[in-house]
Design a protein around this motif. Structure first.
Motif, PDB file in Angstrom:
ATOM      1  N   ASP A   1       2.514 -10.603  -4.096  1.00 24.15           N
ATOM      2  CA  ASP A   1       0.931 -11.104  -4.253  1.00 24.15           C
ATOM      3  C   ASP A   1       0.721 -10.863  -3.141  1.00 24.15           C
ATOM      4  O   ASP A   1      -0.171  -9.993  -2.294  1.00 24.15           O
ATOM      5  CB  ASP A   1       1.364 -12.832  -4.744  1.00 24.15           C
ATOM      6  CG  ASP A   1       0.072 -13.030  -5.599  1.00 24.15           C
ATOM      7  OD1 ASP A   1      -0.736 -11.757  -6.055  1.00 24.15           O
ATOM      8  OD2 ASP A   1      -0.645 -14.042  -5.469  1.00 24.15           O
ATOM      9  N   ALA A   2       1.994 -11.467  -2.253  1.00 23.35           N
ATOM     10  CA  ALA A   2       0.932 -11.309  -0.563  1.00 23.35           C
ATOM     11  C   ALA A   2       1.093  -9.862  -0.088  1.00 23.35           C
ATOM     12  O   ALA A   2       0.458  -9.438   0.179  1.00 23.35           O
ATOM     13  CB  ALA A   2       2.352 -11.743   0.438  1.00 23.35           C
ATOM     14  N   ALA A   3       1.967  -8.651  -0.490  1.00 23.43           N
ATOM     15  CA  ALA A   3       1.485  -7.317  -0.409  1.00 23.43           C
ATOM     16  C   ALA A   3       0.676  -6.947  -0.736  1.00 23.43           C
ATOM     17  O   ALA A   3      -0.619  -6.219   0.086  1.00 23.43           O
ATOM     18  CB  ALA A   3       2.678  -6.843  -0.990  1.00 23.43           C
ATOM     19  N   ALA A   4       0.347  -7.151  -2.038  1.00 17.87           N
ATOM     20  CA  ALA A   4      -0.636  -6.394  -3.014  1.00 17.87           C
ATOM     21  C   ALA A   4      -2.529  -7.320  -2.048  1.00 17.87           C
ATOM     22  O   ALA A   4      -3.097  -6.577  -2.014  1.00 17.87           O
ATOM     23  CB  ALA A   4      -0.999  -6.961  -4.567  1.00 17.87           C
ATOM     24  N   GLN A   5      -2.152  -9.341  -1.425  1.00 20.97           N
ATOM     25  CA  GLN A   5      -2.950  -8.389  -0.794  1.00 20.97           C
ATOM     26  C   GLN A   5      -3.452  -8.858   0.518  1.00 20.97           C
ATOM     27  O   GLN A   5      -4.362  -9.138   1.484  1.00 20.97           O
ATOM     28  CB  GLN A   5      -2.839 -10.467  -0.772  1.00 20.97           C
ATOM     29  CG  GLN A   5      -3.829 -10.442  -1.500  1.00 20.97           C
ATOM     30  CD  GLN A   5      -3.688 -12.099  -1.826  1.00 20.97           C
ATOM     31  OE1 GLN A   5      -4.528 -12.845  -1.379  1.00 20.97           O
ATOM     32  NE2 GLN A   5      -2.552 -12.804  -2.614  1.00 20.97           N
ATOM     33  N   GLY A   6      -2.344  -7.607   0.830  1.00 22.49           N
ATOM     34  CA  GLY A   6      -2.532  -7.024   2.458  1.00 22.49           C
ATOM     35  C   GLY A   6      -1.961  -7.898   3.483  1.00 22.49           C
ATOM     36  O   GLY A   6      -2.132  -7.563   4.317  1.00 22.49           O
ATOM     37  N   VAL A   7      -0.910  -9.181   3.212  1.00 26.59           N
ATOM     38  CA  VAL A   7      -0.523  -9.784   4.143  1.00 26.59           C
ATOM     39  C   VAL A   7       0.813  -9.143   4.693  1.00 26.59           C
ATOM     40  O   VAL A   7       1.235  -8.554   3.636  1.00 26.59           O
ATOM     41  CB  VAL A   7      -0.207 -11.384   2.945  1.00 26.59           C
ATOM     42  CG1 VAL A   7       0.385 -12.432   4.440  1.00 26.59           C
ATOM     43  CG2 VAL A   7      -1.346 -12.271   2.879  1.00 26.59           C
ATOM     44  N   TYR A   8       1.210  -9.181   6.064  1.00 27.94           N
ATOM     45  CA  TYR A   8       1.995  -8.724   6.408  1.00 27.94           C
ATOM     46  C   TYR A   8       3.279  -9.624   6.706  1.00 27.94           C
ATOM     47  O   TYR A   8       3.038 -10.685   7.031  1.00 27.94           O
ATOM     48  CB  TYR A   8       1.915  -8.002   7.755  1.00 27.94           C
ATOM     49  CG  TYR A   8       3.146  -7.673   8.538  1.00 27.94           C
ATOM     50  CD1 TYR A   8       3.366  -6.028   8.429  1.00 27.94           C
ATOM     51  CD2 TYR A   8       3.721  -8.365   9.440  1.00 27.94           C
ATOM     52  CE1 TYR A   8       4.242  -5.287   8.540  1.00 27.94           C
ATOM     53  CE2 TYR A   8       5.337  -7.405   9.832  1.00 27.94           C
ATOM     54  CZ  TYR A   8       5.305  -6.150   9.779  1.00 27.94           C
ATOM     55  OH  TYR A   8       6.413  -5.947  10.411  1.00 27.94           O
ATOM     56  N   VAL A   9       4.702  -9.640   5.741  1.00 27.05           N
ATOM     57  CA  VAL A   9       5.296 -10.446   5.948  1.00 27.05           C
ATOM     58  C   VAL A   9       6.508  -9.502   6.609  1.00 27.05           C
ATOM     59  O   VAL A   9       6.763  -8.831   5.842  1.00 27.05           O
ATOM     60  CB  VAL A   9       6.012 -11.585   4.989  1.00 27.05           C
ATOM     61  CG1 VAL A   9       6.646 -12.339   4.762  1.00 27.05           C
ATOM     62  CG2 VAL A   9       4.372 -11.441   4.602  1.00 27.05           C
ATOM     63  N   ALA A  10       7.306 -10.027   7.756  1.00 25.64           N
ATOM     64  CA  ALA A  10       8.414  -9.438   7.759  1.00 25.64           C
ATOM     65  C   ALA A  10       9.135 -10.282   9.240  1.00 25.64           C
ATOM     66  O   ALA A  10       8.824 -10.515   9.601  1.00 25.64           O
ATOM     67  CB  ALA A  10       8.181  -7.897   8.493  1.00 25.64           C
ATOM     68  N   ASP A  11      10.848  -9.908   8.659  1.00 23.77           N
ATOM     69  CA  ASP A  11      11.467 -10.460  10.043  1.00 23.77           C
ATOM     70  C   ASP A  11      11.524 -10.091  11.328  1.00 23.77           C
ATOM     71  O   ASP A  11      10.537  -9.117  11.698  1.00 23.77           O
ATOM     72  CB  ASP A  11      12.648 -10.444   9.504  1.00 23.77           C
ATOM     73  CG  ASP A  11      13.485  -8.594   9.955  1.00 23.77           C
ATOM     74  OD1 ASP A  11      14.149  -8.654  10.535  1.00 23.77           O
ATOM     75  OD2 ASP A  11      13.580  -7.963   9.264  1.00 23.77           O
ATOM     76  N   PHE A  12      12.134 -11.064  12.369  1.00 25.55           N
ATOM     77  CA  PHE A  12      11.097 -10.293  12.873  1.00 25.55           C
ATOM     78  C   PHE A  12      11.277  -9.035  14.395  1.00 25.55           C
ATOM     79  O   PHE A  12      10.460  -8.994  15.099  1.00 25.55           O
ATOM     80  CB  PHE A  12      12.101 -10.897  14.667  1.00 25.55           C
ATOM     81  CG  PHE A  12      10.693 -11.445  15.958  1.00 25.55           C
ATOM     82  CD1 PHE A  12       9.455 -11.599  16.163  1.00 25.55           C
ATOM     83  CD2 PHE A  12      11.620 -10.974  16.653  1.00 25.55           C
ATOM     84  CE1 PHE A  12       8.890 -11.564  17.626  1.00 25.55           C
ATOM     85  CE2 PHE A  12      11.014 -10.391  18.090  1.00 25.55           C
ATOM     86  CZ  PHE A  12       9.552 -11.115  18.830  1.00 25.55           C
TER      87      PHE A  12
END
Lengths: 268, 398
Positions: free
Chosen positions: B72-83
């Protein structure tokens, strides 16, 4: 519940002082609360009524100087407060204590399970099923005219005087003790609340006919709802008179002042 | 998405040479931060005892982070990654925000973090995106003699919303080591960050870090800080309510047992007009443990219409347990409402007797009162599973 096992509560030569104070408050109480009977103790302020209630329940502030209290074959003065409760003794508090963050339902379930664990020591009896608990709680609350939200509220926190006393009766109904001590359960109640609480006690008694009841009160009015079999007058740490229900009316009529004077005259 | 890296251990901080750090712009910054860390003296903390601690003898380790997010996060364009991934992929974002809430030279530990943070979490939420599911991140101190340097950067653009749940733990509950976390949160106008930071490290670990949030106009931060682990904790925290109408709800809980020394130092800075802050921290302390609440309300000049409240409570479960509460209040504006209240005490004997008079053993009755004490915090947690985790953390200490 096996707590319902009938037993007299025999108080023998009970002498008590408050811890750290060199003043005897109970000066040799002898009283047997019979299984299935309602005993009332009446007396003026300072006569030792609440001391008797707290001592029987095991409050650590009250120091027993002498005597014993026999219940179900043992001297319960040797037990901690929680052990006494699990033996089947119940105290309805004059001033119920508020405990923030502990809900009525969670507390009652834990208390019932503590009683069941005690009884189940040999038979591995388990915790009360949640559905059964809910059903019993809902029924009892309904009979006491308590809204369902009440179960989620924190113990006595922000409760009115009437709500506190109803919660005491609810606990008694859920725990089904063998002997119940009601410490000035009428204090702070208006007429309607008094009726609800009085009827509540009677209902618990009907469901559990062998339960002994010790009603401690200053006024006769609660005894209009909870009819005593025996009445005892407590003055200055001693039971000075015992009789039937008519004694309550007599005490109400003559007043404690006369009684105190009589006792003083006799002692002199 | 789940990133699970293999461990890589470096030489001790004493022996570490700047060359082992990566090349490129990030590498330059890291080498500068390493030099800063080595120049800075150990901070002098009155209420945190570091006499048995030396960060120089610890070996930094990479690969301690696990990030969990949703499709869902990716689909909504939210960027999440390890540092480290974000450092490669989102250089501009890091250049804009990193080190701007917590300066690298804040103290030697923060500087080491700036030099050595590879494990961490970067979250970027675009405008108007509300992510329902929380992003979860776990940092695990792998073994004895090691240190990890978690770095958290969360940026929410206008009118967006995100929840991040982080937990610091030890693979081996006996090992001596350190976790040096730095978190920077930027809640831009009208957005909301819910940040839950839990610490369940082993009994010989040190947790020494800094966490800051900067809150924009009509933006909100909801923050829960919880600590039950570590030998010593010192977390320095600040929320700057910069924009007009910015809001903060800040809750904390600590349960100190054994000889733990756990300190929280939360400061709320009221800068914008009509900002609101609410702080409520609770601690239980047993055995010979020591907990410190060093809280502060700082209302800056011009911050009219501020409404701020700071409370803390400590429950002592033994005579030898200690707690200090140092609530501070600094007011440089005149149209404000601010208050603080602090309580500490033992378990109430009358409460205990009341519960015991219904058949609960002293032990069970005590547990019930302690859980009741924390419930003011627990019941405010908006996520069921976090609520359960927090209850587990508390129950495990009893």
């Amino acid at each position: 519940m096996a707590n319902g096992n009938a037993s007299n509560l025999e108080i023998r030569d009970l002498r008590v002082q408050i811890e750290g104070e060199e003043r005897e408050i109970l000066k040799g109480i002898n009283l047997t609360v019979e299984a299935g009977k309602i005993h009332a103790i009446m007396g003026p302020n300072g006569s030792g009524k609440s001391t008797l209630a707290y001592t029987l329940a095991g409050h650590p502030r009250y120091e027993v100087l002498d005597g014993e209290v026999l219940f179900k074959g043992q001297n319960i003065l040797e037990l901690e407060a929680d052990e006494r409760a699990r033996t089947g003794l119940f105290l309805a508090f004059q001033y119920p204590v508020s405990v923030p963050g502990v809900s009525v339902a969670n507390f009652l379930r834990a208390a019932i399970n503590a009683h069941r664990a005690e009884e189940g020591k040999d038979s591995r009896q388990t915790a009360i099923p949640v559905a059964e608990f809910r059903k019993r709680l809902t029924e009892q609350m309904k009979q006491l005219d308590m809204a369902p939200e009440f179960a989620r509220r924190y113990l006595n926190e922000g409760f009115s005087g009437g709500e506190k006393k109803r919660l005491e009766v609810l606990q008694m109904a859920m725990l089904q003790p063998s002997v119940a001590i009601l410490d000035e359960t009428d204090s702070g109640l208006d007429v309607d609340a008094l009726r609800i609480v009085g009827e509540g006690v009677n209902r618990v008694k009907e469901q559990n006919p062998t339960m002994g009841v010790l009603v401690i009160t200053h006024y006769q009015r609660l005894l209009n709802y909870i009819k005593p079999d025996y009445v005892h007058a407590l003055v200055n740490g001693r039971i000075v008179r015992s009789g039937g229900p008519e004694l309550a009316l007599e005490l109400d009529e003559i007043g404690y002042k006369r009684l105190v004077e009589e006792v003083a005259a006799n002692a002199g | 998405m789940q990133a699970n890296l293999a461990f890589q251990t470096l030489p001790t901080l004493n022996e570490l040479t700047p060359e082992v750090l990566e090349q490129g712009r990030m590498g330059e910054q890291r080498r500068a931060a390493l030099a800063t860390a080595r120049q800075l003296e150990l901070p002098v903390w009155r209420r945190t005892d570091l006499k048995d601690f030396s960060i120089q003898n610890l070996r930094p380790v990479f690969g301690s982070v696990t990030v969990e997010t949703t499709a869902d996060a990716a689909a909504q364009g939210v960027y999440v990654a390890d540092f480290q991934t974000a450092a490669n992929e989102k250089a501009d974002l890091l250049a804009q925000y990193l080190g701007t809430a917590v300066a690298n030279d804040h103290n030697t530990f923060v500087a080491y973090n700036a030099a050595l943070a590879q494990d961490g979490l970067v979250v970027y939420v675009p405008r108007n995106v509300e992510l329902a599911e929380p992003i979860r991140v776990t940092y695990t101190l792998p073994a004895g003699g090691q240190a990890i340097f978690p770095r958290t950067l969360i940026v929410t653009e206008a009118n967006s919303r995100v929840t991040v749940v982080e937990e610091f733990r030890s693979a081996d509950l006996q090992s001596y080591g350190a976790v040096v976390p730095v978190a920077e949160l930027f809640a831009n106008d009208g957005s909301e960050i819910r940040f839950i930071s839990l610490q369940t490290l082993g009994q010989n670990a040190y947790q020494l870090g800094a966490q800051r949030a900067i809150v924009g106009r009509d933006a909100r931060v909801w923050w829960l800080a919880g600590a039950v682990g570590a030998n010593v904790q010192h977390i320095d925290m600040e929320v700057a309510l910069q924009g007009n109408g910015a809001g903060l709800e800040w809750y904390g809980f600590t349960f100190g047992t054994g000889s733990q020394q756990l300190l929280w130092a939360p400061t709320v800075k009221h800068i914008g007009l009509s900002t609101e802050g609410q702080i409520d921290f609770r601690s239980a302390v047993a055995d010979t443990a020591y907990v410190v609440f060093d809280g502060m309300i700082d209302i800056e000049k011009g911050a009219q219409g501020t409404n701020s409240d700071l409370r803390d409570a400590a429950l002592h479960l033994s005579d030898k347990a200690r707690s200090d509460s140092i609530p501070g209040l600094e007011i440089d504006a005149n149209e404000v409402k601010a208050g603080h209240g602090s309580t500490s005490g033992q378990i109430d004997e009358e409460q205990l007797f009341y519960l015991m008079a219904r058949g609960l053993s002293r032990e069970v009755a005590t547990q019930m009162i302690v859980l009741g004490f924390f419930s003011a915090i627990v019941e405010r947690i908006p996520l069921d599973d976090v609520q359960e985790r927090v209850l587990e953390m508390i129950q495990a200490k009893m």
